[in-house]
Motif scaffolding. Structure first.
Motif, PDB file in Angstrom:
ATOM      1  N   ILE B  76       0.818  -1.205   0.000  1.00 17.74           N
ATOM      2  CA  ILE B  76       0.000   0.000   0.000  1.00 17.74           C
ATOM      3  C   ILE B  76       0.856   1.261   0.000  1.00 17.74           C
ATOM      4  O   ILE B  76       0.607   2.209  -0.735  1.00 17.74           O
ATOM      5  N   GLY B  77       1.921   1.253   0.791  1.00 11.98           N
ATOM      6  CA  GLY B  77       2.808   2.410   0.834  1.00 11.98           C
ATOM      7  C   GLY B  77       3.522   2.636  -0.487  1.00 11.98           C
ATOM      8  O   GLY B  77       3.624   3.763  -0.966  1.00 11.98           O
ATOM      9  N   HIS B  78       4.005   1.548  -1.100  1.00 10.57           N
ATOM     10  CA  HIS B  78       4.691   1.706  -2.381  1.00 10.57           C
ATOM     11  C   HIS B  78       3.726   2.217  -3.457  1.00 10.57           C
ATOM     12  O   HIS B  78       4.094   3.051  -4.278  1.00 10.57           O
ATOM     13  N   ALA B  79       2.503   1.726  -3.421  1.00 13.31           N
ATOM     14  CA  ALA B  79       1.510   2.207  -4.388  1.00 13.31           C
ATOM     15  C   ALA B  79       1.243   3.694  -4.163  1.00 13.31           C
ATOM     16  O   ALA B  79       1.078   4.457  -5.118  1.00 13.31           O
ATOM     17  N   ALA B  80       1.219   4.115  -2.879  1.00 19.48           N
ATOM     18  CA  ALA B  80       0.972   5.527  -2.577  1.00 19.48           C
ATOM     19  C   ALA B  80       2.095   6.399  -3.123  1.00 19.48           C
ATOM     20  O   ALA B  80       1.855   7.501  -3.632  1.00 19.48           O
ATOM     21  N   ILE B  81       3.326   5.918  -3.040  1.00 22.48           N
ATOM     22  CA  ILE B  81       4.459   6.694  -3.573  1.00 22.48           C
ATOM     23  C   ILE B  81       4.314   6.816  -5.090  1.00 22.48           C
ATOM     24  O   ILE B  81       4.474   7.892  -5.666  1.00 22.48           O
ATOM     25  N   MET B  82       3.977   5.701  -5.732  1.00 24.99           N
ATOM     26  CA  MET B  82       3.890   5.686  -7.189  1.00 24.99           C
ATOM     27  C   MET B  82       2.805   6.648  -7.678  1.00 24.99           C
ATOM     28  O   MET B  82       2.976   7.322  -8.690  1.00 24.99           O
ATOM     29  N   ARG B  83       1.701   6.713  -6.911  1.00 24.21           N
ATOM     30  CA  ARG B  83       0.565   7.527  -7.359  1.00 24.21           C
ATOM     31  C   ARG B  83       0.622   8.960  -6.846  1.00 24.21           C
ATOM     32  O   ARG B  83      -0.253   9.755  -7.150  1.00 24.21           O
ATOM     33  N   ALA B  84       1.641   9.306  -6.062  1.00 22.47           N
ATOM     34  CA  ALA B  84       1.715  10.655  -5.503  1.00 22.47           C
ATOM     35  C   ALA B  84       1.894  11.677  -6.625  1.00 22.47           C
ATOM     36  O   ALA B  84       2.379  11.337  -7.707  1.00 22.47           O
ATOM     37  N   PRO B  85       1.477  12.928  -6.399  1.00 21.74           N
ATOM     38  CA  PRO B  85       1.659  13.950  -7.439  1.00 21.74           C
ATOM     39  C   PRO B  85       3.141  14.121  -7.775  1.00 21.74           C
ATOM     40  O   PRO B  85       3.986  14.157  -6.890  1.00 21.74           O
TER      41      PRO B  85
END
Lengths: 505, 321, 161
Positions: B76-85
């Motif tokens: 979940i954290g890695h996905a959040a980094i990838m999708r961050a602005p």
């Protein structure tokens, strides 16, 4: 000896005492807020201690640890929400007492029991660390499995009126505890494509949902704007009669708690339930449990606070954390350049003594700050329910969200809130679910680890005497629980017939 | 009334966005920076990142907040980094699991979906046994394993975890078979070894450090490229004729799409934070082995690491077919 | 027959059965006899058994007189009805969760508290405004400043940081 006194002297320095008091005050606040556990409080303050002298940092964190353990009982008693998982057993008796308008009585007993348990734990830690840590090391995966089974046998004691419903709740809890990655093969079970469930059902949101949200949902139905619970908050020390009723529970809980705390991986939540179950089992009037019995509060609160001292034992002498909080504390030691374990005793015995002294001081600080705060805390239920209930909801949402910053957890909490509401409406006990969520993974993972080691042979269990003893105890406690339950049912039936309380035997 | 203030707020937010947009080209950082940590507060990755953020904040004179977005074993954290602005104001810490989750079919992206900025740390595992054991080197261990087939148990920190893979690589290179016992994290595995309930553990040097120093456990070999600075007298695997190297790593990455000139500025600031003596001192005291690589070298490292991990996971039956 | 308990038992059997069915396609462990399916299927069995027991007991029990307040009070779709308030509360929490990230914690919480207090019958605007802002800021300060845990800033992003 001289060194011991000198180290203790350092801790009794005013500035260090002040730091401990600060830690305790923060700890009580964190503990009292649902969703913020002792573990999280310590974890979040550890980075702040970097670059400060070891004595100060550790004193502060230990104060926080002790404070939070007590703080959890405040929310449990006043708003039926265990502030920390370890206070879940306190809800069972504490909340009914507060609902009768005797919040002060429950709070003062929780404080006194916390103090007694905490102090006992700290003293046992000071004088018996080497002996106890040797026993703790004997625990292999087989013993952990047996310990978990023993803990699960308490479900019969906390089942309320119907054992069948208690068992249903227990099995349901155990079943949902298997959600997520399988502990041995890593295969994701029952996650329905939700990565948020990969690490298992989020524990804190489940806890908040089952207890806090369900209670709010029940309360908004009956609330009139002006409705309040009357609370007699006239004391901060338990009465003589209460002490007389509870001293046995306190003694038993303190020893049980210290020992369970010392076993790595078993913490205050398990200790509190086991202590509560034992107190109910040995009580002369088990049928009154669940309606607000003061020794029930004493039993769970002294056990979970005694755990803190117990959990420090393997941390200091073996470098192995005894529970989740001490696992984070291990990090705090490491930041200070200290390696807990045998080497700490050899090279930094002064630090070891400092820790002993800080724990003892911290427990006195809990007693004093807690006593000063009781009036303030109890004001919470004097607040109009129309204001209190929405505020509890906001706290619950934030508490569920903040742990992982994941809105999924808030939905999960709400789901369990609605579920918990219906469970209660149809007389299902909630605590077996909680106990199952704590102990289920422990039982499964350790049994299967044992079988990996033995190559699939269940016989490995019989080769370990401690495990066999624990399993026998579990069966004994189950049988006693069933027997007890029949006694309770008979007494209740009699009461209904005669319309009055049956005198104690 | 309420609606109007809401609109006003939204307008203010929009203006704020535009302002930061124009500022971005000129100078980074013009506003606070967020760093995403895919692991929970209080753990090793979190402590490392929080200390790094302190140094970065000191150097850039901007607030740097660390946000823990956890769950899904790091997914979940890695996905959040990838999708961050991709404006350069969200930087993430990526960890080893970014390479071990894709082979298991647990995340639909790989390290190639990120812009790696630098490698911060690498921790090598060690093959560690109880101090009472008569074994003194990898050869002894291999001999014992061959003489007692089915008796060797190696504890690790979880199924499919970095140390599970490490154990499998060790066994592969030593030509032995062993049972891998996954625990919930490294600490319980180490405890079980101290209690003599396992033959060995394959966790990092830092995780067995206190028990080794305290004389409860001993290390037979370190799987890193060089010896551990904490225990310089323990030989590496390569020195004992086993050529495998392996380790867990942590690095910093941006979501794809940050402008090259901003990226250069970020790179400079990150390197300066890494070199901050305070950060270096922290890592040393926490036993974390700092191993800097710039973006180019880090990319090459990630490529090789991803391939190694995928291969071992297939042989362990952990990879999705 | 105790209908409520009978239905609860039936739900338990259904949940247990569903879970049991799902475990059938968990992969078998090649080495050990017990794989990922062993525990869940055993527990699902336990749930089904205890639920079935509840159904049997419920079927044998004498019919319970329905709880007086539940049946006597006709269902009215108004906020005066407790059940409607409980449903509205649930929906309000749902709404809170939906807008938490885009709108930000502070505005969401203030609006939520105002609405909930109004729902529960508080009619003093000053008190409502003061408590909703006070509680929100108090929680925000504890999380954001004491614990350094960031809550979503939402539309206030540029003001707060």
């Amino acid at each position: 000896m001289e060194l011991l006194l000198h180290s203790f002297g350092n801790v009794f320095h005013p500035s260090v005492m002040l730091i401990i008091a600060m830690g305790v005050a923060i700890g009580i606040t964190i503990g009292a807020l649902p969703g913020l556990t002792a573990t999280m409080g310590v974890a979040l303050l550890v980075p702040l201690t970097f670059g400060r002298p070891p004595l100060e940092s550790l004193a502060m964190l230990l104060g926080l640890y002790c404070g939070a353990m007590y703080g959890g009982s405040i929310a449990a008693i006043l708003v039926r929400t265990p502030g920390t998982p370890a206070a879940a057993a306190t809800v069972l008796e504490g909340y009914p007492i507060a609902q009768r308008g005797e919040a002060g009585r429950a709070l003062s007993m929780a404080l006194f029991a916390s103090f007694s348990g905490g102090l006992t734990g700290a003293l046992i830690m000071t004088f018996m660390s080497p002996v106890i840590s040797d026993v703790a090391l004997e625990f292999s995966t087989v013993e952990y499995f047996a310990l978990a089974v023993f803990g699960l046998s308490v479900i019969v004691s906390i089942s309320g009126k119907s054992i069948v419903k208690g068992l249903m709740a227990g099995f349901f809890g155990l079943l949902i505890s298997t959600i997520g990655a399988d502990p041995i093969s890593g295969f994701p079970r029952f996650i329905f494509g939700q990565m948020d469930l990969f690490e298992g059902p989020p524990f804190i949101p489940t806890l908040i949902g089952l207890f806090a949200v369900s209670e709010v949902l029940a309360n908004v139905q009956i609330t009139r704007a002006t409705q309040r619970v009357l609370a007699a908050v006239d004391r901060f020390f338990p009465s003589k009669a209460d002490l007389k009723a509870s001293w046995k529970a306190i003694c038993r809980g303190s020893v049980l708690g210290s020992f369970i705390g010392a076993i790595p991986g078993a913490g205050g939540d398990i200790a509190a339930f086991v202590s509560y179950g034992e107190t109910k089992r040995t009580s002369k009037h088990p049928e009154k449990f669940g309606t607000g019995v003061i020794e029930g509060v004493a039993a769970s609160e002294c056990a979970n606070n005694a755990c803190s001292g117990g959990a420090m034992i393997p941390l200091l002498s073996l470098g192995v954390p005894g529970d989740a909080v001490t696992a984070v504390l291990l990090g705090a030691f490491v930041i200070q350049g200290l390696q807990p374990g045998p080497l700490l005793y050899k090279e930094h015995i002064d630090i070891v003594y400092n820790v002993f002294a800080s724990m003892i001081v911290a427990n006195f600080a809990v007693l004093i700050i807690g006593a000063l705060g009781i009036r303030l805390f109890a004001k919470v239920i004097l607040v109009r329910k129309a204001i209190l209930m929405p505020s509890i909801l906001v706290l619950s949402i934030v508490g569920a969200y903040a742990m992982r910053r994941d809105v999924f957890d808030v939905y999960f909490m709400l789901g369990f809130g609605v579920f918990g509401y219906f469970m209660q409406k149809y007389d299902f006990p909630l605590s077996p679910i909680l106990l199952a969520l704590i102990l289920g993974p422990m039982a499964e993972a350790n049994l299967r680890r044992s079988l990996v080691v033995s190559g699939g042979d269940f016989g490995i269990i019989l080769t370990r005497p401690i495990a066999v003893a624990l399993l026998v105890l579990a069966v004994g406690s189950l049988i006693a629980g069933f027997y007890n339950h029949r006694k309770i049912a008979r007494r209740l039936a009699e009461q209904e017939r005669t319309g009055r309380d049956v005198p104690d035997e | 009334m309420k609606r109007r203030s809401l609109l006003a707020g939204m307008a203010a937010a929009a203006v704020g966005c535009m302002m930061s947009f124009t500022a971005q080209a000129a100078d980074w950082p013009a506003k606070p920076v967020t760093m995403i940590c895919p692991w929970s507060a209080g753990g090793g990755t979190d402590l490392l990142l929080r200390k790094f953020a302190d140094s970065l904040s000191k150097i850039t004179k901007q607030t740097v907040t660390v946000v823990n977005t956890t769950g899904g074993g790091g997914a979940i954290g890695h996905a959040a980094i990838m999708r961050a602005p991709a404006d350069g104001y969200t930087i993430g810490m990526i960890t080893f699991e970014l390479n071990s989750l894709p082979p298991q079919g647990l995340i639909p992206f790989t390290w190639k979906d990120f812009d790696p900025m630098m490698r911060v740390n690498v921790d090598a595992p060690a093959l560690t046994v109880n101090a009472k054991s008569p074994m003194n080197g990898l050869k002894d261990f291999a001999d014992y394993a061959k003489a007692h087939p089915g008796d060797v148990t190696i504890g690790n920190s979880g199924p499919g975890s970095v140390w599970h893979i490490a154990a499998a690589m060790m066994a592969e290179e030593l030509g032995i078979t062993a049972k891998y016992v996954p625990f919930d994290g490294a600490a319980p595995a180490v405890t079980a070894l101290v209690g003599n309930h396992l033959t060995a553990v394959s966790v990092s040097v830092a995780e067995v450090r206190s028990q080794v120093a305290g004389g409860n456990l001993k290390m037979l070999g370190v799987m890193g490229e060089e010896r551990s600075s904490l225990f310089p007298d323990v030989p590496t695997f390569a020195e004992q004729g086993v050529k495998a190297t392996f380790g867990t790593w942590r690095g910093l990455a941006l979501p794809k799409g940050v402008k090259p000139e901003t990226k250069a500025q970020i790179q400079k600031a990150l390197k300066a934070a890494y070199d901050d003596p305070e950060f270096q001192a922290f890592a040393k005291s926490a036993g974390l082995n700092l191993a800097y690589q710039d973006d180019k070298a880090f990319e090459k490292f990630l490529e090789k690491n991803a391939n190694d991990v995928a291969r071992v996971m297939r042989s362990l039956g952990l990879a999705k077919k | 027959m105790n209908r409520a308990n009978f239905v609860c038992g039936a739900i338990g059997v259904a949940v247990g059965g569903g879970a049991y069915f799902r475990t059938s396609d968990f992969p078998a462990d090649v080495v050990m006899k017990i794989g990922p399916a062993f525990f869940p299927s055993m527990l699902a069995g336990g749930l089904m058994l205890s639920s079935a027991a509840l159904m049997v007991i419920a079927a044998m029990e004498a019919a319970q007189p329905a709880a007086p307040d539940a049946e006597a009070e006709p269902f009215r779709l108004s906020l005066g009805d407790g059940r409607v308030r409980a449903v509205v509360t649930t929906l309000a929490v749902l709404a809170f969760t939906l807008v938490l990230v885009p709108l930000g914690f502070i505005p969401t919480s203030v609006i939520f508290l105002l609405a909930m207090m109004a729902l529960l019958g508080v009619r003093r605007p000053l008190l409502m405004a003061a408590t909703s802002v006070g509680v929100t800021l108090g929680i925000w300060l504890i999380f954001e400043k004491l614990l350094v845990l960031t809550l979503p800033a939402g539309i206030l992003e540029s003001v707060l940081y």
